[in-house]
Design an enzyme around this catalytic site. Structure first.
Site, mmCIF file in Angstrom:
data_model
loop_
_atom_site.group_PDB
_atom_site.id
_atom_site.type_symbol
_atom_site.label_atom_id
_atom_site.label_comp_id
_atom_site.label_asym_id
_atom_site.label_seq_id
_atom_site.Cartn_x
_atom_site.Cartn_y
_atom_site.Cartn_z
ATOM 1 N N HIS A 202 143.849 94.594 3.004
ATOM 2 C CA HIS A 202 143.985 93.412 2.149
ATOM 3 C C HIS A 202 142.729 93.202 1.308
ATOM 4 C CE1 HIS A 202 147.146 91.951 5.228
ATOM 5 N NE2 HIS A 202 147.624 92.829 4.366
ATOM 6 N N HIS A 402 155.368 100.769 -2.902
ATOM 7 C CA HIS A 402 154.534 99.570 -2.725
ATOM 8 C C HIS A 402 153.040 99.847 -2.796
ATOM 9 C CE1 HIS A 402 153.253 100.745 1.238
ATOM 10 N NE2 HIS A 402 152.778 99.568 1.536
#
Lengths: 479, 150
Positions: A202, A402
């Protein structure tokens, strides 16, 4: 296992009754990516996906596919709601892990002189790292409201505007969320984590639009070459992890009763219409809303930091949301199957929705060109903006890749990174990085990932999305 | 090979723990040690406070997964790190609702509150998974393999 190459970008494992496959498995990859895919067990996982009761069409995998739990990362399966199942392992632990992109009115020279301060201030203001705790002190009632209203909750609290909501998948709030179906453990784990980036892959990146491939669509998305943008990649944090953990246990207990037999326990599932299936759906939606709220709060803080560090007002900065899209989620969607309109339960696990031009769920300002689809890469190379296509709607239930997909294990990445001054090496290339955990930084070195460009080139050439723009990072904050 | 212990191994995206021991309780305890070794340098952790917990599953495998996930929950919500584990696996007893063998355990974990100055948390573990899960007994010895989603 029989693997047939259909064309340069499509592969198929034909339906094999002995393996319990109910449909074929189809994989999007070129020769090079397929060589890498064959090295891990993810092909078996796509085949396992094809054994799920009620699966429609084919068990699909995107070119960034790699080993996951239950389904591979990069997997897409769609179920008939009457005869099919819903599977927490088909969504993943990080429910509504997703990406959002902000554009700006700035170009590189507006930011470069203050870049270090900007990145340091972003790092100071946005909680990052393992077990990061947010600045928001939520009461249990607040946290319930987050799970019911998602990004709408954040906007009501003053984090952003109505205009933001219009540019989020599902308007930033999935209907049908029911906090009573979520364990107190999940609420406890999530309470201090709204507005936190977390760790692992992240990040928040300050980026430059490096190349525009489709001038017209880029223009519609408000993007131009040389422009500064901000990309945020995070999900539902400990809240979502706990929802998935809890429901895997629920599913495991009830599968025998429903007579479901599967080749992998991690695929544990329940009939979609069963109480267990409906409870998971309602809890999963709570976690999805948690993630939408999380990204919305981080966005508001990022805007504040830009305003303060650059001494500019919101209108001059123009940090508007291009789009926010989930890549780990279950959605109820309408698709055309053999000429018939059907409601399907679409599981995307490490796959991004890529709806075509004209689709009613694409925001009106983008409807003529298709849904913006955001593909984050590693911190040293690039990320991409794509647009959804009609071909995706016909072949992949409106889904595409993705991200880059890991090429090296975390162990191997650490071994490779040892002795390297990663932060300085990136700085020499003009990329300012601030991070909480050195181990995370080592695991996330660019070399640990496949090149996102290879992945994106496959989905573009296969026609399941269109390349619009490439962005490269100049500032990175990580957990 | 020591009579009880653990080893960490890497998969493409994640980390696995394999553990061994003389009893099912011991192998669960070793798996827990392995999991915390992924999170933190165990040498920096003192076994100061006891934390009692229970876990149950459908069988030995899902009991172990439930145990590790319960420990992760304690780690993240109490903000503690743990290093020593004592695990007692209940024998099957219909009256206590443990009709299935190897499906319920009671444990005490020892550790301390996380202090940023002494503990560096290396990784966030999302969960212990069922993927390639193995708990087996061979020649009177127990072995376990669990993959952690990090």
């Amino acid at each position: 296992m029989e693997l047939i190459q259909l064309d340069p970008y499509r592969w198929e494992v034909p339906q094999d009754h002995e393996r319990g496959m109910r449909v074929p498995a189809r994989i999007y990859a070129d020769d090079r990516l397929m060589a890498a895919i064959r090295n891990d067990q993810s092909l078996v996982q796509v085949v396992n996906g094809a054994t799920l009761p009620g699966i429609v069409g084919a068990s699909l995998a995107m070119p960034d596919m790699h080993f996951g739990y239950g389904l591979p990362i990069g997997g897409v399966v769609a179920m008939d709601p009457d005869t099919g199942v819903i599977s927490p392992g088909g969504t993943g632990y990080d429910i509504n892990c997703g990406v959002r992109l902000l554009r700006s009115n700035l170009v590189e020279q507006d930011v470069r002189p203050r870049l270090k301060t900007l990145v340091e201030e972003l790092f100071r203001r946005i909680p990052t790292g393992v077990g990061s705790r947010g600045k928001l002190k939520l009461s249990p009632a607040d946290e319930r409201a987050v799970t019911l209203r998602g990004a709408r909750w954040a906007v009501q609290q003053g984090y952003g505007s109505e205009a933001d909501l219009a540019c989020i998948e599902a308007g930033g709030c999935l209907e049908g969320a029911d906090p009573d179906k979520v364990s107190s453990k999940a609420f406890e784990r999530g309470r201090s984590q709204v507005g936190t980036l977390g760790s692992g892959n992240h990040f928040l990146e300050v980026q430059i639009v490096d190349e525009v491939f489709d001038e017209h669509i880029a223009n519609v998305f408000g993007l131009f070459a040389g422009q500064i943008a901000v990309l945020i990649h995070t999900g539902s944090r400990g809240f979502g992890h706990q929802v998935c953990t809890d429901y895997l246990v629920v599913m495991e207990r009830c599968m025998e009763r429903y007579g479901i037999q599967l080749p992998d326990r991690q695929l544990a599932c329940a009939p979609f219409r069963s109480p267990e299936g409906q409870d998971y759906l309602a809890a999963m939606r709570c976690a999805a809303n948690f993630a939408f709220a999380n990204r919305q709060c981080i966005t508001a803080w990022a805007r504040q930091v830009f305003e303060q560090v650059l001494g500019m007002g919101p209108r001059d900065l123009g940090l508007a949301l291009v789009y926010d899209v989930a890549h780990n989620i279950v959605k109820i969607e309408e698709h055309l199957v053999n000429g018939t309109r059907r409601q399907l339960v679409v599981h995307r696990k490490g796959a991004t929705r890529a709806f075509p031009p004209g689709h009613p769920e694409v925001p009106p300002q983008y409807r003529a060109v298709g849904q913006p689809t955001l593909i984050p890469g590693d911190m040293g190379r690039a990320s991409y903006v794509l647009a959804g296509t009609q071909r995706a709607m016909e072949e992949t239930f409106g889904s595409t890749c993705h991200g880059a997909g890991r090429a090296l294990s975390r162990h191997a990445a650490k071994r490779l990174a040892k002795g390297h001054a990663i932060q300085r090496e990136l700085e020499d290339r003009g990329i300012i990085v601030r991070y909480t955990g050195r181990a995370t930084l080592m695991e996330e070195i660019p070399e640990a990932y496949k090149d996102v460009t290879d992945v994106v080139n496959v989905v573009h050439a296969a026609g399941i999305s269109r390349k619009v723009a490439r962005l490269r990072p100049i500032g990175v904050i990580k957990g | 090979m020591r009579s009880a212990g653990y080893r960490l191994f890497g998969t493409t995206a994640d980390v696995g723990v394999s553990a061994w021991g003389g009893s099912l309780g011991e192998v669960c305890a070793q798996a827990a040690r392995g999991m915390f070794a992924v999170l933190v340098d165990l040498r920096s952790v003192r076994a100061r406070e006891p934390y009692p917990l229970e876990a149950c599953g459908e069988d030995a495998g899902s009991m172990l997964v439930a145990f590790l996930n319960e420990l992760l929950f304690l780690h993240t919500t109490r903000e503690i790190v743990l290093r020593r584990f004592e695990v007692l696996v209940a024998s099957p007893d219909r009256r206590l609702g443990t009709a299935r063998p190897h499906s319920r355990l009671r444990a005490t974990a020892w550790g301390e509150a996380i202090e940023a100055s002494r503990h560096t948390i290396e990784t966030e573990i999302k969960a212990a998974t069922y993927h390639r899960l193995l708990v087996a007994r061979r020649n009177g010895r127990w072995r376990a393999r669990v993959i952690l989603d990090v």
